[in-house]
Design a protein around this motif. Structure first.
Motif, short mmCIF file in Angstrom:
data_model
loop_
_atom_site.label_atom_id
_atom_site.label_comp_id
_atom_site.label_asym_id
_atom_site.label_seq_id
_atom_site.Cartn_x
_atom_site.Cartn_y
_atom_site.Cartn_z
N THR A 141 -39.43 -2.64 42.05
CA THR A 141 -39.60 -4.05 41.45
C THR A 141 -41.15 -4.27 41.21
O THR A 141 -41.58 -4.53 40.17
N ILE A 142 -41.84 -3.56 42.10
CA ILE A 142 -43.44 -3.77 41.99
C ILE A 142 -43.80 -2.95 40.79
O ILE A 142 -44.72 -3.04 39.72
N PHE A 143 -43.02 -1.39 40.65
CA PHE A 143 -43.31 -0.56 39.67
C PHE A 143 -43.11 -1.22 38.37
O PHE A 143 -43.71 -1.13 37.41
N ALA A 144 -41.80 -1.96 38.17
CA ALA A 144 -41.41 -2.36 36.81
C ALA A 144 -42.20 -3.34 36.46
O ALA A 144 -42.49 -3.66 35.32
N LEU A 145 -42.59 -4.35 37.21
CA LEU A 145 -43.49 -5.44 36.97
C LEU A 145 -44.96 -5.05 36.67
O LEU A 145 -45.38 -5.61 35.72
N GLY A 146 -45.20 -4.12 37.15
CA GLY A 146 -46.59 -3.50 36.99
C GLY A 146 -46.80 -2.79 35.52
O GLY A 146 -48.00 -3.02 35.16
N VAL A 147 -45.81 -2.29 35.23
CA VAL A 147 -45.59 -1.47 33.85
C VAL A 147 -45.48 -2.35 32.78
O VAL A 147 -45.40 -1.77 31.48
N GLU A 148 -45.11 -3.80 32.80
CA GLU A 148 -44.66 -4.59 31.84
C GLU A 148 -45.63 -4.75 30.86
O GLU A 148 -46.93 -4.91 31.09
N GLY A 149 -45.55 -4.55 29.43
CA GLY A 149 -46.41 -4.88 28.44
C GLY A 149 -47.53 -3.82 28.13
O GLY A 149 -48.48 -4.29 27.50
N LEU A 150 -47.42 -2.57 28.99
CA LEU A 150 -48.25 -1.78 28.69
C LEU A 150 -48.45 -0.80 27.42
O LEU A 150 -49.55 -0.41 27.17
N GLY A 151 -47.28 -0.82 26.79
CA GLY A 151 -47.23 -0.29 25.59
C GLY A 151 -47.40 1.37 25.85
O GLY A 151 -47.00 1.99 26.72
N PRO A 152 -48.32 1.87 24.94
CA PRO A 152 -48.58 3.19 24.87
C PRO A 152 -49.20 3.82 26.13
O PRO A 152 -49.29 4.90 26.51
N LEU A 153 -49.76 2.78 27.19
CA LEU A 153 -50.53 3.10 28.26
C LEU A 153 -49.30 3.09 29.56
O LEU A 153 -49.54 3.13 30.65
N ARG A 154 -47.89 2.91 29.20
CA ARG A 154 -47.10 2.80 30.09
C ARG A 154 -46.98 4.12 31.09
O ARG A 154 -46.77 4.00 32.62
N ARG A 155 -46.97 5.35 30.50
CA ARG A 155 -46.95 6.38 31.36
C ARG A 155 -48.11 6.77 32.06
O ARG A 155 -48.23 6.95 33.33
N ALA A 156 -49.38 6.40 31.68
CA ALA A 156 -50.73 6.43 32.27
C ALA A 156 -50.92 5.41 33.46
O ALA A 156 -50.95 5.57 34.66
N GLY A 157 -50.11 4.28 33.07
CA GLY A 157 -50.17 3.13 33.99
C GLY A 157 -49.14 3.54 35.16
O GLY A 157 -49.21 3.17 36.39
N ALA A 158 -48.00 4.45 34.98
CA ALA A 158 -47.29 4.62 35.94
C ALA A 158 -47.79 5.91 36.88
O ALA A 158 -47.54 5.46 38.19
N ALA A 165 -49.84 -9.29 51.18
CA ALA A 165 -50.57 -8.72 49.91
C ALA A 165 -49.58 -8.46 48.95
O ALA A 165 -49.75 -9.03 47.61
N ILE A 166 -48.12 -7.99 49.25
CA ILE A 166 -47.17 -7.96 48.35
C ILE A 166 -46.64 -9.34 47.87
O ILE A 166 -46.34 -9.41 46.64
N ALA A 167 -46.30 -10.13 48.76
CA ALA A 167 -46.11 -11.52 48.62
C ALA A 167 -46.87 -12.29 47.56
O ALA A 167 -46.73 -12.90 46.56
N ALA A 168 -48.28 -11.97 47.66
CA ALA A 168 -49.29 -12.61 46.68
C ALA A 168 -49.06 -11.91 45.34
O ALA A 168 -49.36 -12.66 44.36
N PHE A 169 -48.80 -10.73 45.37
CA PHE A 169 -48.36 -9.85 44.07
C PHE A 169 -47.26 -10.69 43.25
O PHE A 169 -47.14 -10.96 42.20
N ALA A 170 -46.41 -10.76 44.13
CA ALA A 170 -45.10 -11.48 43.76
C ALA A 170 -45.42 -12.71 43.13
O ALA A 170 -44.84 -13.43 42.19
N PHE A 171 -46.16 -13.72 43.99
CA PHE A 171 -46.64 -15.01 43.32
C PHE A 171 -47.17 -15.14 42.06
O PHE A 171 -47.07 -15.81 41.39
N GLY A 172 -48.09 -14.20 41.97
CA GLY A 172 -48.72 -13.70 40.63
C GLY A 172 -47.95 -13.33 39.63
O GLY A 172 -47.89 -13.97 38.44
N ALA A 173 -46.70 -12.73 39.84
CA ALA A 173 -45.77 -12.24 38.70
C ALA A 173 -45.00 -13.29 38.35
O ALA A 173 -44.84 -13.68 37.16
N LEU A 174 -44.72 -14.25 39.11
CA LEU A 174 -44.00 -15.61 38.88
C LEU A 174 -44.93 -16.44 37.74
O LEU A 174 -44.38 -17.12 37.17
#
Length: 431
Positions: free
Chosen positions: A356-373, A412-421
């Protein structure tokens, strides 16, 4: 609107044009799950066979996740140049070579050679994870990427359970001598005991190497999507350094650093925690507690992924990370059987966090998706850093106190999830 090459690739895959490739890719999640969780058995085995401190046993995870860290970017560059097949085949070959190195390492009884073998395995897994994770997020609607990756990653806990079963039944002997017994042995008897414990890893890892090589051969002959190179031929590629200008991606990388550190640390020291807090448990009974953790992890992965059909992934991530934090804190502060049960139960709620962190993190990266991965895969170094910190804490305080480290990581993960919301949902069009 005219369909893009990548769109044609995704449509073909959805229609089953790459069914064999997708099957192999899902199997990769199984293979690295098995490798990762065999490390938890190796930590207990090496502590006994080489008479190591908790910090010294953490070297297993330190070198393992250092391999991930160092090879994630080379893996991303290979994918950009040669496509998914090259990345997957390279990863499988390196995995097999590392497993084969266990044979001479055991023959010579050298802890350093085992660490080298684990480093080579991890370098292969860096190629596999950098290939497989973004591939699964790209094949379909962007709004369901997190759920799709969670389904694919359901093979991971099955591999983890297999690894623990292999380790429990074919590596751990169930024989543990106390200091008085060892002192009463002759030098030859002690050497024989330690050698037998070390050599127990030879056959399991030899079989693993042969299985992984078989998958490498299959990957060579199977056709994989080549969208990466098609994108490269139709549009300019941004430099890798562009990922550092994406604050959300950096936040995801830090969250993944914390998550992998928490997961690896909890599982690495579950056997140690069980033996220290419930002395009546034997070595194999303690390993059964780790097995129970992984079963709960698998159940959590399936049920959590199913819930994503009704609950926003970020909401589920927030709830699961908060509960994981509470359970780790109970393990740290309560100890005994209550602490052990809390430690085991935490695995259920860790289940959906990595994908879930992975998928949320690469959202909207377009051509940078693989580099972001690859940047998020590099963050797996948290498995080395936090495990080492837990080992140091255990040596200077107690194994129970060490559980405060993952408890803080889950905050820290909870803080990231809150930001994703607070972020807008991705569009249906994908990247």
């Amino acid at each position: 609107m005219e369909e893009t090459p990548v769109g044609r690739e995704r449509a073909a895959t959805t229609r089953g044009g790459y069914a064999a490739a997708i099957t192999i890719t899902v199997c990769l999640f199984f293979l690295w799950g098995m490798a990762n969780n065999l490390n938890d058995i190796l930590i207990a085995q090496f502590k006994k066979a080489f008479v190591l401190t908790d910090f010294a046993t953490s070297f297993v995870q330190q070198v393992f996740y250092l391999g991930y860290f160092l090879f994630a970017i080379p893996a991303s560059l290979l994918l950009r140049a040669r496509g998914y097949k090259a990345g997957i085949v390279t990863g499988l070959v390196l995995y097999a070579i590392g497993a084969l190195l266990f044979y001479p390492a055991a023959a010579s009884s050298q802890y350093g050679l085992f660490l080298l073998a684990l480093f080579v395995i991890a370098s292969g897994l860096a190629f596999l994870e950098t290939s497989a994770n973004p591939l699964m997020t790209e094949l379909g609607d962007a709004t369901t990427a997190a759920r799709r990756l969670n389904w694919a990653q359901a093979a991971n806990p099955i591999g983890a359970i297999t690894g623990i079963l292999v380790g429990r039944n074919f590596i751990l002997s169930g024989i543990r001598h106390d200091e008085a017994t060892l002192a009463g042995m002759s030098a030859a008897q002690r050497i024989g005991y330690y050698r037998a414990e070390v050599q127990a890893v030879q056959t399991p890892y030899l079989i693993i190497a042969l299985v992984v090589l078989a998958f490498a051969v299959a990957a060579i002959v199977v056709r994989f999507p080549e969208g990466e190179r098609e994108v490269a031929s139709t549009a300019p590629r941004p430099p890798f350094s562009a990922v550092f200008g994406k604050p959300w991606l950096l936040a995801a990388a830090f969250a993944q650093f914390c998550y992998v550190g928490a997961q690896v640390g909890l599982w690495s020291f579950t056997i140690r925690y069980a033996e220290a807090n419930v002395p009546s448990l034997g070595e194999r009974a303690a390993a059964d507690m780790l097995f129970a953790s992984l079963v709960l992890f698998a159940i959590g992965r399936f049920s959590g992924t199913a819930l994503m059909g009704r609950v926003r992934p970020a909401t589920l991530l927030l709830a699961f990370s908060i509960i994981s934090c509470a359970l780790a804190a109970i393990a740290a502060l309560a100890g005994g059987q209550i602490g052990l049960y809390a430690l085991v139960a935490a695995s259920f709620f860790m289940s959906i966090q990595f994908p879930t962190i992975f998928a949320l993190g690469v959202e909207g990266l377009g051509p940078l998706r693989r580099a972001g991965a690859s940047l998020i895969i590099m963050a797996i170094i948290g498995g080395a850093a936090l495990t080492a910190l837990m080992g140091w804490t255990s040596d200077h305080s107690s194994i129970a106190t060490a559980m405060l480290v993952p408890a803080v990581a889950f905050v820290a993960i909870a803080a990231f999830a809150f930001g994703a919301l607070r972020r807008p949902l991705p569009s249906n069009s994908g990247d």
